[in-house]
Design a protein around this motif. Structure first.
Motif, PDB file in Angstrom:
ATOM      1  N   SER A 141       0.284  -1.179   0.005  1.00 53.08           N
ATOM      2  CA  SER A 141       0.022  -0.143   0.099  1.00 53.08           C
ATOM      3  C   SER A 141       1.046   1.107   0.202  1.00 53.08           C
ATOM      4  O   SER A 141       0.916   2.116  -0.966  1.00 53.08           O
ATOM      5  CB  SER A 141      -0.372  -0.182   1.379  1.00 53.08           C
ATOM      6  OG  SER A 141       0.182  -0.098   2.030  1.00 53.08           O
ATOM      7  N   THR A 142       1.989   1.222   1.042  1.00 52.21           N
ATOM      8  CA  THR A 142       2.955   2.717   0.905  1.00 52.21           C
ATOM      9  C   THR A 142       4.004   2.916  -0.656  1.00 52.21           C
ATOM     10  O   THR A 142       4.011   3.669  -1.047  1.00 52.21           O
ATOM     11  CB  THR A 142       4.069   2.316   2.158  1.00 52.21           C
ATOM     12  OG1 THR A 142       3.520   2.622   3.196  1.00 52.21           O
ATOM     13  CG2 THR A 142       4.497   3.200   1.471  1.00 52.21           C
ATOM     14  N   LYS A 145       1.131   4.196  -3.236  1.00 49.52           N
ATOM     15  CA  LYS A 145       0.591   5.602  -2.785  1.00 49.52           C
ATOM     16  C   LYS A 145       2.640   6.402  -3.397  1.00 49.52           C
ATOM     17  O   LYS A 145       2.429   7.688  -3.823  1.00 49.52           O
ATOM     18  CB  LYS A 145       1.123   5.710  -0.911  1.00 49.52           C
ATOM     19  CG  LYS A 145      -0.511   5.110  -0.279  1.00 49.52           C
ATOM     20  CD  LYS A 145      -0.375   5.822   0.835  1.00 49.52           C
ATOM     21  CE  LYS A 145      -1.406   4.915   1.931  1.00 49.52           C
ATOM     22  NZ  LYS A 145      -1.470   5.825   3.316  1.00 49.52           N
TER      23      LYS A 145
END
Length: 152
Positions: A141-142, A145
């Motif tokens: 998820s990082t 982003k």
């Protein structure tokens, strides 16, 4: 290509570079001349070029570094002073390697500062360095982003 006949067979050449608020290349040169004992000393804008027998050059360099060990650095040079293959008088411009040395002189103050700071630290209070082999995994998820931030 013209033949080259070496003049200083069996000698070594080292740069002694000074970055100090207390010692100038002229101060270094004076001390170098005092202890040279047959070695060739040439003053430059950044320090000295020392040429001679390896044991003599090492002795001179060791003695010169005692003047300000955190601000005097040494590096090998492949050619003696005035060597026709590297001398700017023969080449008509800055000698090869000059611009590299010029850049190094901008970095040396940071090295000097680091050496001074190390002396102020207590070994027990300095944390050990991180292991570069320990891989830090970034979660998906990082990563997503970061990719999205680059695209916008």
């Amino acid at each position: 290509m013209t033949d080259y006949t070496p003049v200083h067979v069996g000698s070594v050449t080292k740069y002694v570079v000074v970055e100090s608020f207390e010692i100038t290349p002229a101060d270094l040169a004076i001390r170098g001349y005092e202890i040279s004992d047959g070695a060739m000393i040439k003053e430059t804008c950044f320090g000295l070029v020392v040429n001679g027998k390896e044991e003599d050059v090492n002795r001179i360099v060791t003695e010169l570094r005692k003047m300000d060990p955190d601000h005097i650095f040494v590096k090998d040079r492949g050619f003696p002073p005035g060597d026709s293959r590297r001398c700017r008088a023969n080449l008509g411009s800055a000698r090869p390697g000059y611009h590299g040395m010029e850049y190094e002189m901008t970095v040396i103050p940071y090295v000097s500062h680091g050496l001074e700071e190390l002396k102020k630290r207590d070994e027990a209070t300095v944390p050990p360095p991180e292991n570069p082999l320990d891989k830090k995994v970034i979660d998906i998820s990082t990563l997503k982003k970061l990719i999205d931030a680059q695209e916008s």
